[in-house]
Scaffold this motif. Structure first.
Motif, PDB file in Angstrom:
ATOM      1  N   SER B 174      97.199 100.572  56.636  1.00  0.00           N
ATOM      2  CA  SER B 174      98.789 101.230  56.186  1.00  0.00           C
ATOM      3  C   SER B 174      99.345 100.117  55.494  1.00  0.00           C
ATOM      4  N   LYS B 175      99.124  98.638  55.598  1.00  0.00           N
ATOM      5  CA  LYS B 175     100.099  97.665  55.293  1.00  0.00           C
ATOM      6  C   LYS B 175      99.510  96.841  53.947  1.00  0.00           C
ATOM      7  N   SER B 176      98.105  96.903  53.828  1.00  0.00           N
ATOM      8  CA  SER B 176      97.431  96.097  52.971  1.00  0.00           C
ATOM      9  C   SER B 176      97.244  96.556  51.528  1.00  0.00           C
ATOM     10  N   ASN B 177      97.180  95.963  50.477  1.00  0.00           N
ATOM     11  CA  ASN B 177      96.951  96.608  48.993  1.00  0.00           C
ATOM     12  C   ASN B 177      95.729  95.866  48.624  1.00  0.00           C
ATOM     13  N   VAL B 178      94.889  95.079  49.450  1.00  0.00           N
ATOM     14  CA  VAL B 178      93.649  94.536  48.935  1.00  0.00           C
ATOM     15  C   VAL B 178      92.807  94.428  49.960  1.00  0.00           C
ATOM     16  N   LYS B 179      91.462  94.462  49.673  1.00  0.00           N
ATOM     17  CA  LYS B 179      90.370  94.321  50.562  1.00  0.00           C
ATOM     18  C   LYS B 179      89.365  93.453  50.108  1.00  0.00           C
ATOM     19  N   ILE B 180      88.381  93.384  51.000  1.00  0.00           N
ATOM     20  CA  ILE B 180      87.134  92.332  50.953  1.00  0.00           C
ATOM     21  C   ILE B 180      85.855  93.403  50.985  1.00  0.00           C
ATOM     22  N   VAL B 181      85.136  93.643  50.397  1.00  0.00           N
ATOM     23  CA  VAL B 181      83.986  94.357  50.355  1.00  0.00           C
ATOM     24  C   VAL B 181      82.477  93.527  50.293  1.00  0.00           C
ATOM     25  N   SER B 182      81.593  93.446  51.475  1.00  0.00           N
ATOM     26  CA  SER B 182      80.610  92.621  51.448  1.00  0.00           C
ATOM     27  C   SER B 182      79.450  93.551  51.684  1.00  0.00           C
ATOM     28  N   LYS B 183      78.224  92.974  50.798  1.00  0.00           N
ATOM     29  CA  LYS B 183      77.024  93.748  51.135  1.00  0.00           C
ATOM     30  C   LYS B 183      75.888  92.507  51.598  1.00  0.00           C
ATOM     31  N   PHE B 184      74.937  92.869  52.350  1.00  0.00           N
ATOM     32  CA  PHE B 184      74.088  91.956  52.840  1.00  0.00           C
ATOM     33  C   PHE B 184      72.667  92.267  52.157  1.00  0.00           C
ATOM     34  N   ILE B 185      72.383  91.393  51.563  1.00  0.00           N
ATOM     35  CA  ILE B 185      70.699  91.299  50.837  1.00  0.00           C
ATOM     36  C   ILE B 185      69.924  90.747  51.914  1.00  0.00           C
ATOM     37  N   ARG B 186      68.779  91.355  52.645  1.00  0.00           N
ATOM     38  CA  ARG B 186      67.882  90.665  53.382  1.00  0.00           C
ATOM     39  C   ARG B 186      66.798  90.373  52.737  1.00  0.00           C
ATOM     40  N   ALA B 215      70.228  81.133  56.063  1.00  0.00           N
ATOM     41  CA  ALA B 215      68.701  81.192  56.620  1.00  0.00           C
ATOM     42  C   ALA B 215      68.814  81.337  57.839  1.00  0.00           C
ATOM     43  N   LYS B 216      67.793  82.229  58.559  1.00  0.00           N
ATOM     44  CA  LYS B 216      67.854  82.523  60.144  1.00  0.00           C
ATOM     45  C   LYS B 216      66.494  82.807  60.474  1.00  0.00           C
ATOM     46  N   ASP B 217      66.072  81.865  61.371  1.00  0.00           N
ATOM     47  CA  ASP B 217      64.600  82.436  61.988  1.00  0.00           C
ATOM     48  C   ASP B 217      63.721  83.141  61.072  1.00  0.00           C
ATOM     49  N   GLY B 218      63.415  82.293  60.077  1.00  0.00           N
ATOM     50  CA  GLY B 218      62.411  82.764  59.066  1.00  0.00           C
ATOM     51  C   GLY B 218      62.826  83.673  57.972  1.00  0.00           C
ATOM     52  N   GLU B 219      64.016  84.199  58.119  1.00  0.00           N
ATOM     53  CA  GLU B 219      64.524  85.205  57.190  1.00  0.00           C
ATOM     54  C   GLU B 219      65.709  84.579  56.229  1.00  0.00           C
ATOM     55  N   VAL B 220      65.994  84.988  55.189  1.00  0.00           N
ATOM     56  CA  VAL B 220      66.948  84.701  54.483  1.00  0.00           C
ATOM     57  C   VAL B 220      68.116  85.671  54.068  1.00  0.00           C
ATOM     58  N   THR B 221      69.134  85.461  54.420  1.00  0.00           N
ATOM     59  CA  THR B 221      70.231  86.709  53.860  1.00  0.00           C
ATOM     60  C   THR B 221      71.069  86.325  52.891  1.00  0.00           C
ATOM     61  N   LEU B 222      71.364  87.077  51.683  1.00  0.00           N
ATOM     62  CA  LEU B 222      72.433  86.778  50.772  1.00  0.00           C
ATOM     63  C   LEU B 222      73.819  87.687  51.110  1.00  0.00           C
ATOM     64  N   ARG B 223      74.870  86.831  51.053  1.00  0.00           N
ATOM     65  CA  ARG B 223      75.983  87.742  51.303  1.00  0.00           C
ATOM     66  C   ARG B 223      76.758  87.854  49.980  1.00  0.00           C
ATOM     67  N   VAL B 224      76.945  89.129  49.635  1.00  0.00           N
ATOM     68  CA  VAL B 224      77.656  89.484  48.132  1.00  0.00           C
ATOM     69  C   VAL B 224      78.827  89.989  48.542  1.00  0.00           C
ATOM     70  N   THR B 225      80.121  89.168  48.198  1.00  0.00           N
ATOM     71  CA  THR B 225      81.330  89.629  48.411  1.00  0.00           C
ATOM     72  C   THR B 225      82.426  89.816  47.377  1.00  0.00           C
ATOM     73  N   ALA B 226      83.073  91.008  47.455  1.00  0.00           N
ATOM     74  CA  ALA B 226      83.843  91.279  46.182  1.00  0.00           C
ATOM     75  C   ALA B 226      85.432  91.388  46.782  1.00  0.00           C
ATOM     76  N   ASN B 227      86.177  91.099  45.968  1.00  0.00           N
ATOM     77  CA  ASN B 227      87.669  90.954  46.358  1.00  0.00           C
ATOM     78  C   ASN B 227      88.312  92.085  45.381  1.00  0.00           C
ATOM     79  N   CYS B 228      89.028  92.998  46.089  1.00  0.00           N
ATOM     80  CA  CYS B 228      89.602  94.043  45.045  1.00  0.00           C
ATOM     81  C   CYS B 228      90.966  94.729  45.825  1.00  0.00           C
TER      82      CYS B 228
END
Lengths: 419, 419
Positions: B174-186, B215-228
């Motif tokens: 109720s107070k904010s006018n911005v947010k961060i949205v993230s998606k994770f690519i595995r 990287a974590k235990d043989g896997e890789v993750t990409l975090r894609v983050t938008a500011n909006c």
């Protein structure tokens, strides 16, 4: 007896601030540092940002004697822990040839090409003590300056833990004149409050060692902690307390060596040379996976079946169609037949079965989520326990495994000699 | 578009500094705050000590807009979060009658006597916004002062989480006018550095969204983050980047929804209605346990076998004695027979087998620890991959499971329609 050294742990990594992982490294290090006479006073987490890391380090150097950093030693541009620490202490990063050789060999071993950026991992602050990494490419290092100690370790727990155990703890042990010795008493089959009632006078009245209980996922652990000089035999201070607790709690105590239930059961099976096989339904192989975590278990465990569907229970494990129709797959009758039959099929001394409703689906009016039967058969007969567990699918499956392991443990304690 | 508000999370509790629990509260809160346009810049942990807590709070008030404290709201003398915060802001603690009534009712409900000390939990800083606790006795509260927001929540995750979700997030939204949205690519089947080489230009040149690998235990993750902005469609900003990454990495991307490999494989099997069974040797049931983590998997998975010993492989799974003698249990020949036979025994579309050396024992001159074969059979034939894994028993078993799951995933992508 001197004073405890003050330590703080700084984890570096935006993935922690994004909530992608929990800071289990700080937990692990905190649990072990007291063994070297070091008390942990703060944990901090900071992102992959050099300015904020510098601020955190400045504060840490002011308030703590020992600073342990985890993370930020990787090959990418984001990884800047060494660079930042080196800057603060006015040291150059120099190539550590031995580490580079190790990195090159590491890539040869896993048969993958080393990329240029991995070389950066062999650059270490001038004059630092290098900590070998036998499970990855990033070496760690120790800087001593102005009475402060700064230690850098990689972020992946599988790399960090052995480096901490093999090098960091030994490094501190050689420097300290006091230590804290803890033993963990692991308990199953009694609730936290009932246990506390039985030993509340010990918890309240003792100062050295102290006793602290904590509960976690259906198990209870007691931490017994003695404060002593570095050359004292801490275990001797603790011993009478452990004995007294064991007297009061009896068979509910399954380890005073902080072993897992599967380790304890695996050892009991091996020592007594008791072969066992599993027929698992709702746990879907989890029990078998837990027991085969134990190296050397193959001398007593030769195999098992996951009988997830009724068809497999009937056709591959010979459970009577009548039993399944009359009582259902989740019933003591089915559990008993499964245990008796897996024992025969796999030709083992014991046969253990699990059948239940792990949820979220599958419940009926009379059979709620969390209803589980565990059967245990030997050459003389078959026993069965009914469990009423709560929580989500994961919790129910894990608790079923613990209860099944405990059933085996109590069977061996009652029926066998070598304990 | 406004600026992101800066938050920091302070966990209060000596049990965290002793390593008894991990700071999963900070992880949870950090994962959710971006939804309300708040970035988390620091986590701290401090013990049940008023002086150190005051220092931590002073620093936090200087560097952050929002401070969320967890823990230290209990009934005991050690619990001093409210007392300390109230002191810093020069506020009195006053009785909140509604909270006291709730506490009294809570004890009636669980049928236990309320002790005097629980009343302390209804004392809250004057003028604060009260956060109801429906799962325990400690209410939380929010203090707004001088442009700063301080929020106090109880330590037990089962109490903290619903209070955060139901009250705190709504308060911020109720107070904010911005947010961060993230998606994770595995990603699976490509190393961190090779992956980075393929997308380094995207990582370096993009500012919104940003891309961060880990990287974590043989896997890789990409975090894609938008500011909006709070009303913008963050996913739309992220979409083209995800598309581009998928183009470059191809089949190595297994999820853009932050799903586990077993979830993805489970869903592919269910959607395509492909039945499967497993014959596991070195993984000892772990693969089966992982797949049966997925609710609803019983429609395609009816069972499997753990064939740990050669006898069971031969007598219960009909692997040829000649194959075992000539090539050994850890060989592509044995893996293939196991896959073909489990498929027949369990009457499934696919049969998958695992045989290898998880260590620490069992290695021979030609067969080192970490050598694993995974076989996959369908009605037309059988395929087999050889893995050379490194690390301890645990890592080898877990990585074998990931590779086996990935083999199933790639089979379905290649041979089936419903993706």
């Amino acid at each position: 007896m001197g004073e405890l050294m003050k330590a703080e742990i700084i984890a570096v990594g935006t993935e922690l601030l994004m909530g992608q992982i929990a800071n289990t490294n700080a937990q692990y290090i905190s649990g072990r540092l007291p063994e070297a006479g070091i008390g942990v006073y703060y944990h901090s987490v900071v992102g992959d940002n050099p300015l904020r890391l510098i601020e955190c380090l400045d504060l840490a150097i002011k308030r703590s004697d020992i600073i342990i950093l985890t993370g930020g030693l990787g090959p990418t541009k984001d990884d800047l822990t060494k660079e930042t620490v080196a800057e603060i202490f006015g040291r150059k990063l120099v190539l550590h040839q031995e580490s580079l050789d190790k990195i090159i060999k590491f890539f040869e071993k896993i048969n993958k090409p080393m990329v240029e950026s991995n070389k950066k991992q062999a650059l270490l602050p001038e004059g630092s003590i290098v900590i070998e990494n036998n499970n990855g490419t990033a070496p760690g290092c120790i800087i001593e300056e102005g009475g402060k100690v700064v230690i850098m370790l990689p972020g992946p727990p599988k790399e960090m833990k052995p480096m901490f155990d093999d090098t960091v703890l030994k490094y501190f042990n050689s420097k300290s004149n006091v230590k804290i010795v803890s033993k963990f008493i692991r308990i199953f089959g009694i609730g936290e409050s009932s246990m506390e009632e039985k030993i509340i006078d010990l918890i309240d009245n003792q100062t050295n060692p102290t006793i602290a209980p904590y509960a976690k996922d259906g198990e209870v652990t007691l931490r017994v902690t003695a404060n002593c000089g570095i050359d004292d035999d801490g275990e001797k201070i603790i011993e009478p307390t452990i004995k007294e607790i064991k007297n009061r709690l009896g068979d509910a105590v399954y380890s005073t060596e902080n072993k897992n239930l599967e380790e304890v059961v695996g050892e009991l099976l091996i020592k007594n040379n008791i072969s066992i096989s599993f027929a698992e339904s709702c746990t879907g192989g989890l029990l078998s996976a837990k027991l085969t975590d134990i190296p050397g278990i193959s001398s007593v465990y030769s195999g098992g079946m996951v009988t997830y569907s009724n068809e497999i229970k009937q056709h591959n494990l010979n459970v009577n169609a009548t039993t399944l129709n009359l009582y259902g797959a989740v019933s003591s009758q089915t559990a008993k037949e499964m245990a008796v039959n897996i024992r025969k099929v796999m030709k083992t001394k014991l046969g253990l079965s699990v059948t239940g409703i792990a949820g979220p689906g599958g419940a009926t009016e009379n059979k709620p989520v969390g209803l589980v039967y565990v059967g245990l058969a030997d050459e003389k007969g078959v026993d069965c326990i009914e469990l009423r567990l709560w929580g989500d699918r994961n919790r129910i499956r894990n608790n079923t495994v613990l209860n099944a392991l405990d059933m085996i443990r109590r069977y061996i304690l009652k029926n066998c000699n070598a304990i």
